[in-house]
Motif scaffolding. Structure first.
Motif, short mmCIF file in Angstrom:
data_model
loop_
_atom_site.label_atom_id
_atom_site.label_comp_id
_atom_site.label_asym_id
_atom_site.label_seq_id
_atom_site.Cartn_x
_atom_site.Cartn_y
_atom_site.Cartn_z
N ARG A 731 51.89 47.37 40.27
CA ARG A 731 50.38 47.40 39.67
C ARG A 731 50.37 47.20 38.33
N MET A 734 51.19 43.33 37.86
CA MET A 734 50.16 42.50 37.99
C MET A 734 49.01 42.42 36.87
N LYS A 738 48.11 39.22 34.78
CA LYS A 738 46.88 38.68 34.60
C LYS A 738 46.44 38.45 33.09
N LYS A 750 43.25 36.28 42.54
CA LYS A 750 44.08 37.14 43.02
C LYS A 750 44.52 36.88 44.45
N THR A 751 43.98 35.91 45.06
CA THR A 751 44.40 35.51 46.58
C THR A 751 45.76 35.00 46.43
N TYR A 753 48.32 36.30 45.23
CA TYR A 753 49.33 37.22 44.89
C TYR A 753 49.27 38.36 46.04
N ASP A 754 48.82 37.97 47.19
CA ASP A 754 48.92 38.86 48.48
C ASP A 754 50.19 39.28 48.67
N TYR A 756 49.97 42.09 46.56
CA TYR A 756 49.77 43.06 45.43
C TYR A 756 48.44 42.86 44.78
N ASP A 757 47.74 42.04 45.13
CA ASP A 757 46.33 41.65 44.46
C ASP A 757 45.32 42.84 44.75
N LYS A 758 45.70 43.73 45.62
CA LYS A 758 44.81 44.74 45.92
C LYS A 758 45.15 45.74 44.92
N MET A 760 45.49 45.67 41.64
CA MET A 760 44.82 45.52 40.58
C MET A 760 43.18 46.21 40.71
N GLU A 761 42.65 46.33 41.74
CA GLU A 761 41.43 46.86 42.30
C GLU A 761 41.30 48.52 42.09
#
Length: 762
Positions: A731, A734, A738, A750-751, A753-754, A756-758, A760-761
């Motif tokens: 996390r 990422m 960014k 973000k899409t 880096y699936d 691991y994109d989630k 960052m949320e």
């Protein structure tokens, strides 16, 4: 007594040594200047007493005190005689004066024959003084040695406050006719050698309202000391000069590269000493080691048995009046003390090139050397050509070339005998890396011992007086202290940090970098012992170009090379080098290469295309001088014997002349996925807390960045983790990635880096 009668009697009793027949006798010469001056003062008192008689001032009972060295010389008169005839008194003093004059001349000649150099005769010969000027000199010296002469002068001048000899009393003492008296006035002109060189012309002497006859005379303190036989420096020269006596000092055994030069100087001077007309000799010693040049000059003075007057031209004043006065004092010392003159730091006088100010300084200096310095030396770093005055002078330029590898090794081995070096020190390595002069080698060893004692490595051993052992680290640090100080004004010193295992490059590029290191390590063998330096006049260094996009490791590679070779690395600030003023850029470049030469430092020009770009078509003056700067830089690169690294992002922008002069060209490619993964794995320190689930393969595949950007992401991720108090995880990676993409103006979706994109949320 009438004036005409007195003049007639003066003429009749004129003091000529030949007036009294001389008896043949053998005399011994004076053993010292004091013996000689004692007789001269006795002769002066006889003249004074004779003058008192001629002016009807010496009669019995006048109360005039007798000086001790005249006891037995005063006449005796029959008992009961009430009055003494002035003629009898004058005749007695005239005979005694003639006898003493003859005796002094004989003893002076005997001293000369026995090799004893008396100051007064030598001074008279050098300045071409007439007998009348010698008499005036002794008359002015008398009150400096015996204050009772002040009473004599005051009595003769009918003024108890006038205790120094005036021009009037001196002319009355030593001239017989009005014609002689009038002609003798020229002796007191400010341009005469007596007044210009020996007399103190301050105070009343400068007052034009005082008649010449009424002006008192006083010798300078230096003149008094010189006549007494003391070789002392004039106090006005203490800040700029030093008087040395190498031929009287014990000389320790020492090796010198310039021993042959000293022998050549002595041979040259002695050759011309046999000529009827002996010209003045001016030697200009040009080279990087002024201290070694001075040692050679001192060695020559030892053979010639001459004192040496060392002058630091940096300490001479700028004001023309003071400067001219000090040159006169230096010339007086050199001429009258038979001193060899040596001017060091001469480049300070020529720093302004051919400007008016420089010429105003050098012209009077050369005039002084031509007139007052039979043997003079000038020590400077740069070559110097000057039109000498139209006088007979031999000018010889001695080019003191820097010592080669073999000579440097000889100096290191010789001077290290006085120190204790740890066994692992290889002097050959220091010889090759540091192009030091003998003076710098001595200083490096001395400072190395100081560092060893200070840091404790040699403290215990040094307590009993034995040398403290010098380690490799201390000696390297000491060597670097000998150079690079001025370089830091135009460059940034980079401390090598990276090593080979931290450098991620393809095999071919890594091999190229190692070849560069090997070539520098074996320079002494190939150029020195194998003799390749005799086949190359230029290009003995390494000019290397690192080409590639930003962040691919060019600066890191330069640090790796510097660390491998134990050399200093300087990153050149192009903005401080390039100047809008014509000629300033060349001066800056000259300073950089000159300072870097001694330590064999690596010069790293980052973004070199800004400074080493293609030469342009000449359309105006700025284009012409820009091309001159480029050509000058090419010249300095070829002359430099160390490593020059040109780092550029756009190699196609470089001038072809630079490319032809390159010894190596290393292309730094954008890292592929395997290299990027290796960079990621080597980026985190061993003490950094890492999440066990760090996905290095994903980072290498998805984050398509160069090493510089990867370093930024890893560092920012560490700060994110430190804030949260958790190990560095994906996390944090990422989030930092960014920020890096946004900084570079790149799109970060973000899409892409699936899965691991989630992260960052959260």
């Amino acid at each position: 007594m009438k004036k005409n009668d007195k003049a007639a009697r003066n003429a009749r009793l004129s003091l000529v040594g030949g007036n009294v027949p001389a008896a043949a006798e053998t005399v011994e010469g004076y053993r010292s200047s004091l013996e000689h001056l004692t007789d001269e003062l006795e002769r002066l008192e006889l003249r004074l007493r004779l003058q008192l008689v001629l002016e009807d001032k010496t009669f019995p009972g006048n109360g005039l005190p007798a000086l001790p060295f005249l006891e037995g010389h005063l006449p005796t008169f029959p008992e009961g005689e009430a009055e003494v005839s002035p003629e009898t008194d004058a005749g007695h003093f005239s005979q005694e004066l003639a006898r003493l004059t003859r005796r002094i001349a004989q003893k002076v000649e005997a001293s000369h024959q026995s090799g004893i150099k008396l100051p007064l005769p030598r001074l008279s010969q050098q300045l071409k003084l007439k007998p009348l000027e010698e008499d005036i000199l002794i008359a002015c010296l008398a009150p400096e040695l015996d204050r009772r002469f002040e009473a004599m002068y005051a009595y003769l001048q009918d003024d108890l406050t006038s205790r120094s000899p005036t021009v009037d009393i001196l002319l009355r003492l030593f001239t017989s006719t009005e014609e002689e008296r009038a002609a003798a006035r020229l002796i007191f002109d400010k341009a005469s050698p007596l007044m210009r060189v020996l007399m103190d012309t301050a105070g009343e002497w400068k007052d034009s309202r005082i008649p010449l006859l009424a002006k008192p005379l006083k010798l300078e303190n230096w003149t008094v000391n010189h006549l007494l036989g003391f070789q002392m420096l004039d106090e006005r020269l203490l800040e700029a000069a030093e008087l040395c006596f190498p031929h009287l000092e014990p000389q320790p055994a020492a090796a010198s590269l310039l021993a042959g030069t000293a022998e050549d100087i002595v041979r040259f001077v002695r050759y011309y000493s046999t000529k009827e007309t002996i010209p003045h000799h001016l030697f200009y010693c040009c080279g990087p080691d002024g201290a070694e040049a001075v040692n050679a000059i001192k060695a020559a003075c030892i053979s010639l048995e001459r004192p040496l007057l060392m002058v630091n031209t940096d300490s001479l004043p700028i004001l023309d009046g003071d400067y001219t006065q000090l040159l006169g004092l230096l010339g007086r010392h050199t001429l009258l003390d038979d001193t060899v003159l040596c001017l060091v730091g001469f480049d300070s006088l020529t720093a302004e090139g051919e400007g008016d100010r420089s010429r105003r300084r050098i012209k009077p200096l050369l005039e002084m050397l031509c007139s007052c310095a039979p043997l003079a030396f000038i020590v400077g770093e740069s070559s110097w050509s000057q039109q000498l005055p139209d006088r007979e002078m031999n000018f010889i330029q001695i080019d003191l070339t820097p010592p080669n590898e073999q000579h440097r090794l000889t100096m290191w081995e010789h001077y290290s005998r006085d120190y204790t070096l740890l066994p692992q020190i290889d002097l050959t390595e220091f010889t090759d890396k540091f192009r030091f002069t003998p003076g710098q080698i001595r200083a490096a060893l001395r400072n190395g011992e100081n560092l060893a004692v200070w840091k404790g490595s040699g403290a215990a051993e040094s307590l009993d007086g034995s040398p403290a052992p010098i380690g490799e680290k201390e000696l390297y640090e000491s060597c670097y202290l000998q150079s690079g100080r001025s370089l830091q004004a135009l460059a940034t010193k980079v401390k090598p940090f990276y090593s080979w295992d931290m450098l991620v490059l393809p095999t071919d590029q890594t091999d190229q970098l190692r070849e560069i290191c090997r070539q520098m390590k074996h320079r002494a063998l190939v150029y020195g012992r194998w003799g390749f330096d005799k086949r190359l006049s230029l290009g003995k260094g390494m000019n290397v170009m690192f080409a590639g996009p930003p962040g691919v490791g060019k600066t890191m590679a330069a640090e790796v090379i510097a660390g491998e070779l134990s050399l200093e690395l300087y990153k050149i600030d192009v903005s401080q080098i390039v100047s809008k003023y014509i000629g300033e850029t060349e001066k800056n470049l000259s300073r950089i290469f000159k300072e870097a030469e001694t330590s064999n430092a690596i010069l790293f020009f980052d973004e070199a295309d800004a400074l080493f770009g293609k030469r342009t078509e000449v359309k105006d003056a700025h284009d012409r001088y820009a091309n001159v700067e480029t050509s000058y830089l090419l010249q300095k690169m070829e002359e430099y014997t160390g490593i020059v690294i040109l780092a550029t992002n756009l190699s196609q922008n470089l001038d072809e002349a630079f490319l032809r002069r390159l010894h190596a060209r290393v292309e730094f490619p954008f890292p592929e996925k395997p290299q990027r993964e290796a960079i990621w794995r080597g980026m985190f320190p061993k003490d950094a807390p890492l999440d066990a689930n760090l996905d290095y393969a994903f980072m290498a595949d998805k984050l398509n960045l160069a090493g510089g950007s990867i370093k930024n992401i890893a560092l920012n991720a560490a700060f994110f983790a430190a804030h949260e108090g958790s190990p560095i995880g994906m996390r944090h990676i990422m989030l930092a990635a960014k920020r890096e993409y946004i900084k570079q103006g790149k799109t970060f979706l973000k899409t892409d880096y699936d899965p691991y994109d989630k992260l960052m949320e959260v």
